[in-house]
Design a protein around this motif. Structure first.
Motif, short mmCIF file in Angstrom:
data_model
loop_
_atom_site.label_atom_id
_atom_site.label_comp_id
_atom_site.label_asym_id
_atom_site.label_seq_id
_atom_site.Cartn_x
_atom_site.Cartn_y
_atom_site.Cartn_z
N ALA A 53 25.49 11.03 104.87
CA ALA A 53 26.81 10.71 104.33
C ALA A 53 27.72 10.27 105.47
CB ALA A 53 27.42 11.91 103.60
N VAL B 21 31.95 10.25 106.31
CA VAL B 21 33.28 10.66 105.83
C VAL B 21 34.31 10.34 106.92
CG1 VAL B 21 34.70 12.52 104.91
CG2 VAL B 21 32.23 12.56 104.53
N VAL C 35 37.93 10.79 108.51
CA VAL C 35 38.93 11.86 108.41
C VAL C 35 39.97 11.71 109.52
CG1 VAL C 35 37.18 13.48 107.53
CG2 VAL C 35 37.78 13.52 109.96
N GLN D 57 41.37 13.83 104.25
CA GLN D 57 39.99 13.76 103.77
C GLN D 57 39.17 15.01 104.07
OE1 GLN D 57 39.03 11.14 101.47
NE2 GLN D 57 37.73 10.06 102.93
N ASP E 275 39.08 17.89 102.38
CA ASP E 275 38.48 18.41 101.16
C ASP E 275 37.23 17.64 100.79
OD1 ASP E 275 40.26 20.47 100.79
OD2 ASP E 275 41.58 19.36 99.44
N ASN E 276 37.27 16.32 100.96
CA ASN E 276 36.08 15.51 100.68
C ASN E 276 34.93 15.89 101.62
OD1 ASN E 276 37.39 14.16 98.67
ND2 ASN E 276 37.81 12.32 99.86
N LEU E 277 35.27 16.12 102.88
CA LEU E 277 34.23 16.51 103.85
C LEU E 277 33.63 17.85 103.47
CD1 LEU E 277 32.63 16.16 106.42
CD2 LEU E 277 34.60 17.01 107.71
N GLY F 73 33.39 19.11 100.54
CA GLY F 73 32.55 18.89 99.37
C GLY F 73 31.18 18.34 99.74
N GLU F 74 31.16 17.40 100.69
CA GLU F 74 29.89 16.83 101.15
C GLU F 74 29.04 17.90 101.83
OE1 GLU F 74 28.58 14.00 100.59
OE2 GLU F 74 30.22 12.71 99.95
N SER G 129 27.60 20.61 99.20
CA SER G 129 26.48 20.14 98.38
C SER G 129 25.15 20.18 99.13
CB SER G 129 26.75 18.72 97.88
OG SER G 129 26.73 17.80 98.95
#
Length: 296
Positions: free
Chosen positions: A149, A151, A153, A160, A162-164, A166-167, A170
């Motif tokens: 992935a 990301v 930031v 960003q 929160d997106n990191l 999340g990645e 998972s």
């Protein structure tokens, strides 16, 4: 009770010096665990910072910047810390600076695991003047390694993150938490206090003082009403002493004052901090001395 399985694992934060690894780790955890400075060698230890959410526990391993320009026992030891961390974690965050790829970034690539989960984190995107340059910059990097992935930031501005998370989440394995939900780090508070003092040294006199200095806590008396701490700044040469002291002791006074304020915030109680200087020649280039002083 949530039906979502709990996930827990180790995440290594790696990259060349000065790409913002410690700033990112602190921002993700939400607390100042790793010291931050623009100077290389700010982070010398492997530090675990812990973030626990409802369904995940992230254990971040903030590593030293991988050293390619200088030799010596300390740099060899720090590079071993990076290499070991990469072999022991569940997810790797490879942090690079937006728009800036150097020989130091290139030399770290062979150490990244070819299998598993490596996320390319492009930091400092807020400082990138030409936003259109981001796509070709990232395209060149992902052609060099099989990242799972990417990301972008800004750790300093908390963009960003929160997106990191999340990645990362998972990709963590299912499992029970390894630490209490309230824990922020596995390092003792004395270690964090010493690091906070070392940060002030790097920030104030890092351009003038060679990197042959460290901090040792020699006395720690803590009661409910407050704490009394004696800290020794260990240097390699007598000529380093006047650099630390500054004119009329001004540097040392500011270093001690700012460190005391941070340690008080850490302990949430009044702190009396005494700081003094000792000379130990060649300590940073002897592995026995480094181990004695707590370096891994």
């Amino acid at each position: 009770m949530s039906s979502t399985p709990f996930r827990c694992g180790f995440i290594a934060v790696v990259g060349r010096p000065n790409v913002g690894k410690s700033t990112l780790a602190n921002a993700l955890i939400g607390s100042k665990i790793s010291i931050v400075s623009r100077k290389a060698q700010t982070t010398r230890h492997r530090i675990h910072g812990i973030l626990t959410r409802e369904n995940e526990q992230f254990v971040f391993v903030d590593t030293p910047g991988f050293q390619t320009r200088h030799g010596g026992a300390m740099n060899r030891m720090m590079n071993r810390v990076v290499t070991q961390a990469l072999s022991e974690v569940d997810v790797v965050l490879h942090v690079v600076e937006a728009g800036k790829w150097t020989a130091g970034d290139e030399q770290l690539l062979p150490l990244l695991p070819k299998q598993g989960h490596t996320i390319l984190v492009v930091n400092k995107v807020d400082l990138l003047k030409d936003k259109n340059s981001m796509f070709p910059f990232v395209s060149k990097i992902i052609a060099k390694h099989p990242y799972s992935a990417v990301v972008p930031v800004s750790a300093a501005r908390e963009i960003q993150l929160d997106n990191l998370l999340g990645e990362i989440a998972s990709r963590l394995p299912e499992g029970e938490p390894m630490f209490d939900a309230e824990s922020l780090t596995d390092r003792p508070v004395r270690f964090i206090a010493a690091e906070l003092l070392r940060e002030k040294i790097f920030r104030l006199v890092g351009d003038e003082l060679p990197y042959g200095c460290t901090v040792v806590i020699e006395q720690w008396e803590e009661v409910e009403e407050g704490a009394r701490i004696a800290a020794c700044i260990l240097i390699e040469r007598e000529s380093h002493r006047p650099i630390l002291l500054g004119a009329g002791g001004a540097h040392m006074k500011r270093i001690a004052t700012e460190a005391r304020q941070d340690i008080q915030a850490l302990l949430e109680k009044p702190v009396h901090l005494e700081v003094y200087i000792k000379v130990r020649k060649g300590w940073s280039d002897r592995e026995a001395s480094l181990r004695e002083l707590g370096y891994e």
